[in-house]
Design a protein around this motif. Sequence first.
Motif, short mmCIF file in Angstrom:
data_model
loop_
_atom_site.label_atom_id
_atom_site.label_comp_id
_atom_site.label_asym_id
_atom_site.label_seq_id
_atom_site.Cartn_x
_atom_site.Cartn_y
_atom_site.Cartn_z
N VAL A 84 0.74 -1.15 -0.06
CA VAL A 84 0.12 -0.15 -0.05
C VAL A 84 0.91 1.31 -0.08
O VAL A 84 1.82 1.32 1.13
CB VAL A 84 -0.82 0.10 1.31
N PHE A 85 0.78 2.04 -0.98
CA PHE A 85 1.33 3.16 -1.12
C PHE A 85 0.96 4.34 -0.94
O PHE A 85 -0.38 4.40 -0.76
CB PHE A 85 2.24 3.21 -2.53
N GLN A 86 1.49 5.58 -0.76
CA GLN A 86 0.80 6.87 -0.46
C GLN A 86 -0.20 7.42 -1.43
O GLN A 86 -1.07 8.04 -1.09
CB GLN A 86 1.97 7.81 -0.08
N ASN A 89 -1.76 4.37 -6.31
CA ASN A 89 -1.32 3.73 -7.54
C ASN A 89 -2.47 2.92 -8.29
O ASN A 89 -2.16 1.68 -8.67
CB ASN A 89 -0.16 2.89 -7.26
N LEU A 90 -3.64 3.29 -8.10
CA LEU A 90 -4.63 2.59 -8.79
C LEU A 90 -4.65 2.82 -10.40
O LEU A 90 -4.41 3.92 -10.74
CB LEU A 90 -5.82 3.21 -8.25
N LEU A 91 -5.06 2.06 -11.14
CA LEU A 91 -5.13 2.20 -12.61
C LEU A 91 -6.42 3.08 -12.88
O LEU A 91 -7.56 2.62 -12.95
CB LEU A 91 -4.99 0.81 -13.47
N PRO A 92 -6.25 4.28 -13.37
CA PRO A 92 -7.54 5.24 -13.66
C PRO A 92 -8.64 4.72 -14.46
O PRO A 92 -9.69 4.93 -14.50
CB PRO A 92 -6.86 6.25 -14.34
N GLU A 93 -8.15 3.60 -15.58
CA GLU A 93 -8.96 3.31 -16.66
C GLU A 93 -9.69 2.09 -16.16
O GLU A 93 -10.74 1.73 -16.71
CB GLU A 93 -8.28 2.65 -17.99
N PHE A 94 -9.51 1.47 -14.95
CA PHE A 94 -10.15 0.30 -14.48
C PHE A 94 -11.08 0.56 -13.47
O PHE A 94 -10.91 1.70 -12.45
CB PHE A 94 -8.97 -0.64 -14.05
N SER A 95 -12.14 -0.25 -12.98
CA SER A 95 -13.07 -0.05 -11.97
C SER A 95 -12.44 -0.49 -10.52
O SER A 95 -11.35 -1.19 -10.82
CB SER A 95 -14.24 -0.70 -12.24
N ALA A 96 -13.05 -0.11 -9.37
CA ALA A 96 -12.46 -0.59 -8.25
C ALA A 96 -12.30 -2.09 -8.34
O ALA A 96 -11.31 -2.50 -7.73
CB ALA A 96 -13.46 -0.25 -7.12
N ILE A 97 -13.14 -3.10 -8.58
CA ILE A 97 -13.16 -4.33 -8.57
C ILE A 97 -11.94 -4.92 -9.54
O ILE A 97 -11.15 -5.84 -9.12
CB ILE A 97 -14.38 -4.88 -8.57
N SER A 139 -13.42 9.16 -3.23
CA SER A 139 -12.47 10.10 -2.48
C SER A 139 -11.29 9.40 -2.43
O SER A 139 -11.12 8.07 -2.57
CB SER A 139 -13.53 10.02 -1.21
N GLY A 140 -10.38 10.19 -1.80
CA GLY A 140 -9.10 9.53 -1.54
C GLY A 140 -9.00 8.54 -0.42
O GLY A 140 -8.38 7.81 -0.56
N GLY A 141 -9.97 8.64 0.62
CA GLY A 141 -10.15 7.61 1.64
C GLY A 141 -10.64 6.27 1.05
O GLY A 141 -10.06 5.07 1.11
N GLU A 142 -11.49 6.42 -0.11
CA GLU A 142 -12.00 5.15 -0.65
C GLU A 142 -10.96 4.60 -1.67
O GLU A 142 -11.04 3.36 -1.81
CB GLU A 142 -13.15 5.47 -1.45
N GLN A 143 -10.21 5.50 -2.27
CA GLN A 143 -9.31 4.91 -3.02
C GLN A 143 -7.96 4.18 -2.31
O GLN A 143 -7.81 2.86 -2.78
CB GLN A 143 -8.52 6.17 -3.95
N GLN A 144 -7.75 4.61 -1.03
CA GLN A 144 -6.75 4.06 -0.17
C GLN A 144 -7.37 2.68 0.17
O GLN A 144 -6.69 1.97 0.49
CB GLN A 144 -6.12 4.83 0.85
N ARG A 145 -8.62 2.68 0.53
CA ARG A 145 -9.16 1.46 0.92
C ARG A 145 -9.29 0.20 -0.14
O ARG A 145 -8.92 -0.85 -0.04
CB ARG A 145 -10.62 1.47 1.46
N ILE A 146 -9.22 0.82 -1.42
CA ILE A 146 -9.23 -0.20 -2.42
C ILE A 146 -7.68 -0.63 -2.70
O ILE A 146 -7.60 -1.97 -3.12
CB ILE A 146 -9.74 0.68 -3.77
N ALA A 147 -6.95 0.39 -2.34
CA ALA A 147 -5.66 -0.07 -2.37
C ALA A 147 -5.35 -1.26 -1.51
O ALA A 147 -4.52 -2.22 -1.73
CB ALA A 147 -4.59 1.19 -2.37
N VAL A 148 -5.91 -0.99 -0.39
CA VAL A 148 -5.66 -1.92 0.75
C VAL A 148 -6.39 -3.49 0.56
O VAL A 148 -5.74 -4.53 0.36
CB VAL A 148 -6.40 -1.74 1.92
N ASN A 172 -9.99 10.86 7.22
CA ASN A 172 -9.71 9.51 6.65
C ASN A 172 -8.59 8.86 6.96
O ASN A 172 -8.49 7.47 6.91
CB ASN A 172 -9.66 9.87 5.07
N ALA A 173 -7.65 9.48 7.40
CA ALA A 173 -6.27 9.04 7.87
C ALA A 173 -6.52 7.97 9.34
O ALA A 173 -6.22 6.96 9.55
CB ALA A 173 -5.26 9.98 8.39
#
Length: 217
Positions: A84-86, A89-97, A139-148, A172-173
């Motif tokens: 998990v990085f700061q 690093n999600l790929l923007p063209e792909f959905s959460a799943i 949101s930023g918090g949602e993106q980071q949970r997806i990264a987790v 969110n932190a």
Amino acid sequence: MLRATNIEKSYGDLPVLKGIDLQISKGEVVAIVGASGAGKSTLLHILGTLDAPDKGKVFIHDKDVFGQSARNLAAFRNTSIGFVFQFHNLLPEFSAIENVMIPGLIGGREERTVKERALSLLDMLGLKDRVHHKPSELSGGEQQRIAVARAMINSPALILADEPSGNLDSKNAVELHNLFFKLRTEIGQTFVIVTHNEQLAAMSDRKIELKDGRIKV
């Protein structure tokens, strides 16, 4: 579960790590702290096999991780270590799943099994209504949970996080920090976290402080 012995690393003539010994037990949440330039991220990258030490060894479940071929090391990293990085690093063209599923598919697992695991993780992390959203819609918090969730898709022994809340607001932190401890309590997940966040460091089971490339005692 994780053991590193006499880790040394230099970049050119600059020594960054000067003989690091540490041990992490299963189910621990350990914070690595220290001033900028102390070697925290370098150590994390070596523990995660993203970089190799000049000297010393890293063992995960008593396996000498660098004592294997590059191909086997890449496969081991994919199945045994989550990151998990700061900046997510999600790929923007792909959905959460789809983002969550990527490491499982890279590992050659059956797509249906990976999708079921991804849906279960997103539900566990409170994101079942965001499954088909792209990163720009979150949101930023949602993106980071997806990264987790992505880090957990292959049920790794270890999750390494580099300043995971550094790009989040305070609310969110706190939610992210609490999530780490929930995952430790509920499934025994082990975390090693590089952080400047004093609150997260204080919550951790143990704090390892680096100073000038060595563990401060």
